[in-house]
Design a protein around this motif. Structure first.
Motif, PDB file in Angstrom:
ATOM      1  N   ARG A  76       0.824  -1.222   0.000  1.00 10.07           N
ATOM      2  CA  ARG A  76       0.000   0.000   0.000  1.00 10.07           C
ATOM      3  C   ARG A  76       0.853   1.266   0.000  1.00 10.07           C
ATOM      4  N   ASN A  77       2.141   1.134   0.213  1.00  8.49           N
ATOM      5  CA  ASN A  77       3.076   2.264   0.212  1.00  8.49           C
ATOM      6  C   ASN A  77       2.639   3.362   1.181  1.00  8.49           C
ATOM      7  N   MET A  78       2.321   2.937   2.399  1.00  9.88           N
ATOM      8  CA  MET A  78       1.997   3.890   3.450  1.00  9.88           C
ATOM      9  C   MET A  78       2.962   3.695   4.605  1.00  9.88           C
ATOM     10  N   ALA A  79       3.263   4.775   5.300  1.00  9.07           N
ATOM     11  CA  ALA A  79       4.219   4.711   6.408  1.00  9.07           C
ATOM     12  C   ALA A  79       3.512   5.045   7.712  1.00  9.07           C
ATOM     13  N   MET A  80       3.710   4.201   8.714  1.00  6.03           N
ATOM     14  CA  MET A  80       3.072   4.417  10.013  1.00  6.03           C
ATOM     15  C   MET A  80       4.091   4.880  11.043  1.00  6.03           C
ATOM     16  N   VAL A  81       3.638   5.782  11.912  1.00 11.01           N
ATOM     17  CA  VAL A  81       4.419   6.210  13.073  1.00 11.01           C
ATOM     18  C   VAL A  81       3.557   5.924  14.297  1.00 11.01           C
ATOM     19  N   PHE A  82       4.119   5.139  15.217  1.00 11.04           N
ATOM     20  CA  PHE A  82       3.329   4.658  16.353  1.00 11.04           C
ATOM     21  C   PHE A  82       3.559   5.508  17.602  1.00 11.04           C
ATOM     22  N   GLN A  83       2.719   5.216  18.615  1.00 12.91           N
ATOM     23  CA  GLN A  83       2.843   5.896  19.902  1.00 12.91           C
ATOM     24  C   GLN A  83       4.209   5.632  20.522  1.00 12.91           C
ATOM     25  N   SER A  84       4.655   4.379  20.487  1.00 16.31           N
ATOM     26  CA  SER A  84       6.013   4.056  20.930  1.00 16.31           C
ATOM     27  C   SER A  84       6.955   4.354  19.775  1.00 16.31           C
ATOM     28  N   TYR A  85       8.162   4.800  20.084  1.00 16.90           N
ATOM     29  CA  TYR A  85       9.076   5.244  19.037  1.00 16.90           C
ATOM     30  C   TYR A  85       9.501   4.092  18.128  1.00 16.90           C
TER      31      TYR A  85
END
Length: 369
Positions: A76-85
């Motif tokens: 899907r070519n999407m990048a996730m940034v989570f609550q934990s680093y």
């Protein structure tokens, strides 16, 4: 950049729990779109389904016109940034940012170019050779952002990325994330439970409650034209005051005063029941002694102050109306002489009064689209 459309999307987990019901909205190309709501409302489920980490039970998710319900997350070519680093402690900043590019087997020159470009955008250039233990919380979060940026995705998906930071750092990082989005112009979907983050960051905001979309609009629209009691109470700090109200065909009766209906509400009231709920923002209540009041636009009333909160630029006055059961808060001028245990005369500016149907919770003054 990508346009992301949720078309009547629902999510039911094994066991029957319905996490999301018939969610429909469009996230425009290059938009900073916020999904906000209390814990358990389904906002992270929305993000996970867009990313492909959760399956869709009903409905469709389309990215640039293509249905992606059955497309793997990696495609899907999407990048996730989570609550934990979620950064690797044994790697340097450079190695952490470069990691997804190495997995994608890009050339060394291309990896170097992208890493240095992301580091410059995030002001991490001087920190590239440091390990995470030598970084502050805000710097670590920027490293996590950098690892997402280098992938050059069609959209960024951020799941409460600032929750682990202290209050001051949250404000700083909020500003930095807004700047990053402005520079990159990439579609960004940001999930948070913090309405302040939603109001300050978003181009548009979707408010969720118990798995249902309550309202979608700009921060100003949500604040000034909340569609129902939930949105009105959730958006704004301090929260909107709610008091019982009765319309007798001529005047609105509140526990502490009575007033003529504002012009904007007169037509709406003619078809509504007598029993209503009035919504009053704290800034609509003024200390009458500090001046600037106009009785043409609302009544004055007296109340005994329970608690005051001085915040430097603001003074919050907590009190209860005559029924003794309804707590309220006013945001008054810092020159007010309000003091705990003393009586205070307050003026209600009724021009922006909200009235809600006591049965449905709908704001009777907001036109449904």
């Amino acid at each position: 950049m990508a346009e992301i459309i949720l078309d009547n999307v629902s999510k039911r987990f094994p066991g029957g729990t319905l996490a999301l019901r018939n969610a429909s909205f469009t996230i425009r190309e290059g938009e900073f779109f916020i999904v906000v709501g209390p814990s358990g409302c389904g906002k992270s489920t929305v993000l996970n389904m867009i990313a492909g980490l959760d399956t869709v039970t009903e409905g469709e998710i389309r990215v640039d016109g293509k249905v992606v319900n059955d497309v793997d997350p990696k495609d899907r070519n999407m990048a996730m940034v989570f609550q934990s680093y979620a950064i690797y402690p044994h790697m340097t900043v450079r190695e952490n940012i470069a990691f997804p590019l190495k997995l994608a087997k890009l050339s060394k020159d291309e990896i170097t170019r992208r890493v240095e470009q992301a580091a410059a955008t995030l002001e991490l250039t001087e920190l590239l050779e440091r390990k995470p233990r030598a970084l502050s919380g805000g710097q670590r979060q920027r490293v996590a952002m950098g690892r997402a940026i280098v992938r050059e995705p069609v959209a960024f998906l951020l799941d409460e990325p600032l929750s682990n930071l202290d209050a001051k750092l949250r404000v700083q990082m909020r500003t930095e994330i807004a700047r990053i989005q402005n520079r990159l112009g990439t579609t960004m979907v940001y999930v948070t439970h913090d309405q302040t983050e939603a109001m300050t960051l978003g181009d548009r905001v979707a408010v969720l409650c118990q798995g249902e979309v309550q309202q979608i609009g700009t921060p100003r629209e949500l604040y000034e034209q909340p569609r129902n009691l939930f949105v009105a109470g959730f958006i704004g700090s301090p929260a909107m005051n709610f008091v019982p109200a009765e319309f007798n065909g001529d005047r609105i009766m509140l526990p502490m005063a009575e007033l003529e209906p504002p012009e904007t509400l007169r037509d709406c009231l003619s078809t509504r029941p007598r029993q209503l709920i009035a919504g009053i923002r704290p800034e609509q209540l003024h200390d009458a002694a500090t001046g600037g009041i106009d009785r043409r636009y609302g009544p004055t009333f007296r109340a005994t102050v329970d608690v005051t909160e001085w915040l430097g630029a603001d003074l919050y006055v907590h009190f209860q109306v005559k029924d003794g059961r309804t707590p309220m808060v006013a945001r008054v001028a810092t020159g007010s002489s309000a003091a705990e245990g003393k009586e205070l005369e307050l003026w209600l500016d009724a021009r922006r009064l909200h009235l809600f149907d006591s049965e449905t919770g709908e704001n009777i003054g907001v036109v449904r689209g």
